[in-house]
Design an enzyme around this catalytic site. Structure first.
Site, PDB file in Angstrom:
ATOM      1  N   LYS A  10      35.855  23.038 -16.998  1.00 28.23           N
ATOM      2  CA  LYS A  10      36.976  23.971 -17.249  1.00 28.23           C
ATOM      3  C   LYS A  10      36.964  24.427 -18.686  1.00 28.23           C
ATOM      4  O   LYS A  10      36.412  23.767 -19.578  1.00 28.23           O
ATOM      5  CB  LYS A  10      38.323  23.321 -16.926  1.00 28.23           C
ATOM      6  CG  LYS A  10      38.683  22.070 -17.754  1.00 28.23           C
ATOM      7  CD  LYS A  10      39.339  22.306 -19.093  1.00 28.23           C
ATOM      8  CE  LYS A  10      39.604  21.009 -19.853  1.00 28.23           C
ATOM      9  NZ  LYS A  10      39.809  21.164 -21.292  1.00 28.23           N
ATOM     10  N   VAL A  96      29.196  16.111 -22.424  1.00 31.55           N
ATOM     11  CA  VAL A  96      29.966  14.860 -22.470  1.00 31.55           C
ATOM     12  C   VAL A  96      30.884  14.874 -23.695  1.00 31.55           C
ATOM     13  O   VAL A  96      30.454  15.246 -24.786  1.00 31.55           O
ATOM     14  CB  VAL A  96      29.001  13.646 -22.534  1.00 31.55           C
ATOM     15  CG1 VAL A  96      29.773  12.344 -22.685  1.00 31.55           C
ATOM     16  CG2 VAL A  96      28.134  13.608 -21.281  1.00 31.55           C
ATOM     17  N   GLY A  99      35.302  18.640 -24.350  1.00 29.25           N
ATOM     18  CA  GLY A  99      36.473  19.499 -24.185  1.00 29.25           C
ATOM     19  C   GLY A  99      36.367  20.383 -22.958  1.00 29.25           C
ATOM     20  O   GLY A  99      37.087  21.364 -22.813  1.00 29.25           O
ATOM     21  N   MET A 100      35.450  20.023 -22.026  1.00 31.28           N
ATOM     22  CA  MET A 100      35.301  20.799 -20.789  1.00 31.28           C
ATOM     23  C   MET A 100      35.646  19.971 -19.550  1.00 31.28           C
ATOM     24  O   MET A 100      35.304  20.334 -18.428  1.00 31.28           O
ATOM     25  CB  MET A 100      33.882  21.363 -20.681  1.00 31.28           C
ATOM     26  CG  MET A 100      33.570  22.343 -21.816  1.00 31.28           C
ATOM     27  SD  MET A 100      32.088  23.292 -21.493  1.00 31.28           S
ATOM     28  CE  MET A 100      32.684  24.491 -20.280  1.00 31.28           C
ATOM     29  N   ALA A 101      36.321  18.838 -19.758  1.00 28.01           N
ATOM     30  CA  ALA A 101      36.809  17.982 -18.658  1.00 28.01           C
ATOM     31  C   ALA A 101      35.683  17.402 -17.808  1.00 28.01           C
ATOM     32  O   ALA A 101      35.847  17.235 -16.599  1.00 28.01           O
ATOM     33  CB  ALA A 101      37.836  18.726 -17.794  1.00 28.01           C
ATOM     34  N   GLY A 102      34.557  17.080 -18.428  1.00 22.76           N
ATOM     35  CA  GLY A 102      33.431  16.515 -17.670  1.00 22.76           C
ATOM     36  C   GLY A 102      33.757  15.162 -17.059  1.00 22.76           C
ATOM     37  O   GLY A 102      33.446  14.914 -15.891  1.00 22.76           O
ATOM     38  N   GLY A 103      34.409  14.289 -17.820  1.00 22.59           N
ATOM     39  CA  GLY A 103      34.791  12.971 -17.294  1.00 22.59           C
ATOM     40  C   GLY A 103      35.826  13.116 -16.194  1.00 22.59           C
ATOM     41  O   GLY A 103      35.756  12.445 -15.156  1.00 22.59           O
ATOM     42  N   ASP A 137      43.846  15.965 -16.925  1.00 25.86           N
ATOM     43  CA  ASP A 137      43.035  17.112 -16.495  1.00 25.86           C
ATOM     44  C   ASP A 137      42.429  16.929 -15.098  1.00 25.86           C
ATOM     45  O   ASP A 137      41.808  17.862 -14.571  1.00 25.86           O
ATOM     46  CB  ASP A 137      41.862  17.335 -17.470  1.00 25.86           C
ATOM     47  CG  ASP A 137      42.312  17.887 -18.811  1.00 25.86           C
ATOM     48  OD1 ASP A 137      43.485  18.292 -18.922  1.00 25.86           O
ATOM     49  OD2 ASP A 137      41.480  17.919 -19.731  1.00 25.86           O
TER      50      ASP A 137
HETATM   51  O1  C5P Z   1      45.396  12.137 -19.783  1.00 24.65           O
HETATM   52  P1  C5P Z   1      44.162  11.733 -20.516  1.00 24.65           P
HETATM   53  O2  C5P Z   1      43.795  10.292 -20.292  1.00 24.65           O
HETATM   54  O3  C5P Z   1      43.013  12.644 -20.323  1.00 24.65           O
HETATM   55  O4  C5P Z   1      44.530  11.834 -22.051  1.00 24.65           O
HETATM   56  C1  C5P Z   1      43.709  11.317 -23.061  1.00 24.65           C
HETATM   57  C2  C5P Z   1      44.497  11.283 -24.365  1.00 24.65           C
HETATM   58  O5  C5P Z   1      44.755  12.602 -24.820  1.00 24.65           O
HETATM   59  C3  C5P Z   1      45.863  10.633 -24.265  1.00 24.65           C
HETATM   60  O6  C5P Z   1      45.769   9.242 -24.456  1.00 24.65           O
HETATM   61  C4  C5P Z   1      46.615  11.301 -25.404  1.00 24.65           C
HETATM   62  O7  C5P Z   1      46.258  10.736 -26.645  1.00 24.65           O
HETATM   63  C5  C5P Z   1      46.044  12.700 -25.392  1.00 24.65           C
HETATM   64  N1  C5P Z   1      46.864  13.642 -24.589  1.00 24.65           N
HETATM   65  C6  C5P Z   1      48.101  14.047 -25.076  1.00 24.65           C
HETATM   66  N2  C5P Z   1      48.870  14.916 -24.342  1.00 24.65           N
HETATM   67  C7  C5P Z   1      48.426  15.418 -23.177  1.00 24.65           C
HETATM   68  C8  C5P Z   1      47.153  15.035 -22.661  1.00 24.65           C
HETATM   69  C9  C5P Z   1      46.402  14.139 -23.410  1.00 24.65           C
HETATM   70  O8  C5P Z   1      48.529  13.602 -26.149  1.00 24.65           O
HETATM   71  N3  C5P Z   1      49.171  16.276 -22.510  1.00 24.65           N
END
Ligand code: C5P
Length: 302
Positions: A10, A96, A99-103, A137
């Site tokens: 994405k 990896v 910033g493209m949501a690969g994981g 994501d």
């Molecule tokens: O949701 P995810 O595990 O992908 O988020 C990774 C990290 O990114 C979170 O631990 C947080 O530090 C940050 N994050 C955030 N606000 C969001 C999404 C992610 O602060 N809406």
């Protein structure tokens, strides 16, 4: 039996970030657009949960239980009272930690693959719930297309897209940690306002006009990503000089995204970026793209 699921990357065409919430997350107005760069996750019966990965960045992918594909198998198995014994092979093409949501993509793909392999028959709502538990994501990786994500990005409203957009994505050396980029955002933006979707941007998506979209692209995390990785400024400038309609950091970076007028312009921008020496690689892709889709083993798409 073996099930293979294809899942897209994405780009965030708008990422409006509010102040940090008490739970540490940030409220977002996050306009996701799926792009045609794909990972494939193949699920095969096994005696224990095992992850393998191939692809140019495979050495950077964790193969333990921290991999979102492993966590997806565990969450689905726990919900249906079975053991998560499965071999998940990830054919990785999405950058990896880029910033493209690969994981996140691999989490969504593993969930769909295990559901089909195990015949658990989870509903779409259940799958979306598990996705939201896996990460902010991940629900979007399941549905694909284009969507507005609110809350921490996990609450989705599908959006209409009126045409094909042509992009170039430039991968940087090394990744950026998403929590570190949000922490830098907090430092740089102590008084962030409430995040709101931009109606001009939503209209540009609807009409499919790349010039209108170029004028409306925005990413509140970009100053934070550039602050942590100042060399991104050179990559953004090189793509703009090569004729990109707009350039921005993808999500929390460090991948940079360049919007092109058409396919030929995109090829030219990718070549110029490669020649500029400001990125590790540059490739073209179009959007929108479908979400996690079973490509062999059965034929369901979400
Ligand atoms: O949701 P995810 O595990 O992908 O988020 C990774 C990290 O990114 C979170 O631990 C947080 O530090 C940050 N994050 C955030 N606000 C969001 C999404 C992610 O602060 N809406």
């Amino acid at each position: 039996m073996t099930v293979t699921v294809r899942v897209p990357a994405k780009v965030n065409v708008q990422l409006a970030v509010g102040p940090a919430r008490p739970d540490g997350f940030h409220d977002l107005a996050n306009v996701f657009l799926a792009v045609g760069l794909y990972d494939e996750v193949t699920a095969t019966p096994a005696d224990a949960l095992r992850i393998t990965c191939t692809g140019p960045d495979a050495d950077k992918v964790p193969l333990d239980r921290t991999n979102l594909a492993a966590r997806a198998a565990e969450l689905l198995a726990a919900r249906y009272g079975r053991s998560p014994d499965v071999h998940l092979h990830i054919a990785k093409d999405i950058p990896v930690a880029g910033g493209m949501a690969g994981g996140s993509a691999d989490g969504a793909a593993a969930l769909v693959a295990c559901d089909a392999l195990w015949g658990t028959g989870a509903s779409r709502e259940e799958l979306l719930e598990i996705c939201a538990e896996l990460g902010s994501d991940v629900p979007f990786s399941l549905v694909g297309g284009a969507a507005l994500g609110t809350g921490r990005g996990e609450r989705l409203t599908p959006l209409e897209v009126g045409g094909t957009f042509h992009w170039v994505f430039a991968a940087a050396d090394g990744g950026l940690s998403t929590p570190a980029v949000y922490a830098e955002f907090d430092r740089l933006t102590p008084h962030a306002g409430p995040p709101e979707a931009d109606p001009v941007l939503l209209a540009a998506l609807r009409t499919g006009d790349p010039f209108a979209l170029a004028g409306a692209l925005s990413n509140d995390l970009q100053p934070a990503a550039v602050s942590l990785r100042p060399s991104l400024k050179d990559t953004l400038a090189a793509g703009t000089k090569a004729g990109a309609l707009a350039a921005l950091v993808s999500g929390s970076g460090p991948t940079t995204a360049f919007l092109a007028e058409g396919a030929e312009a995109a090829r030219g921008i990718a070549e110029a970026l490669m020649a500029s020496g400001t990125c590790r690689s540059a490739r073209t892709a179009t959007s929108p793209a479908p979400g996690a889709t079973i490509v062999s083993g059965s034929a369901t798409s979400f």
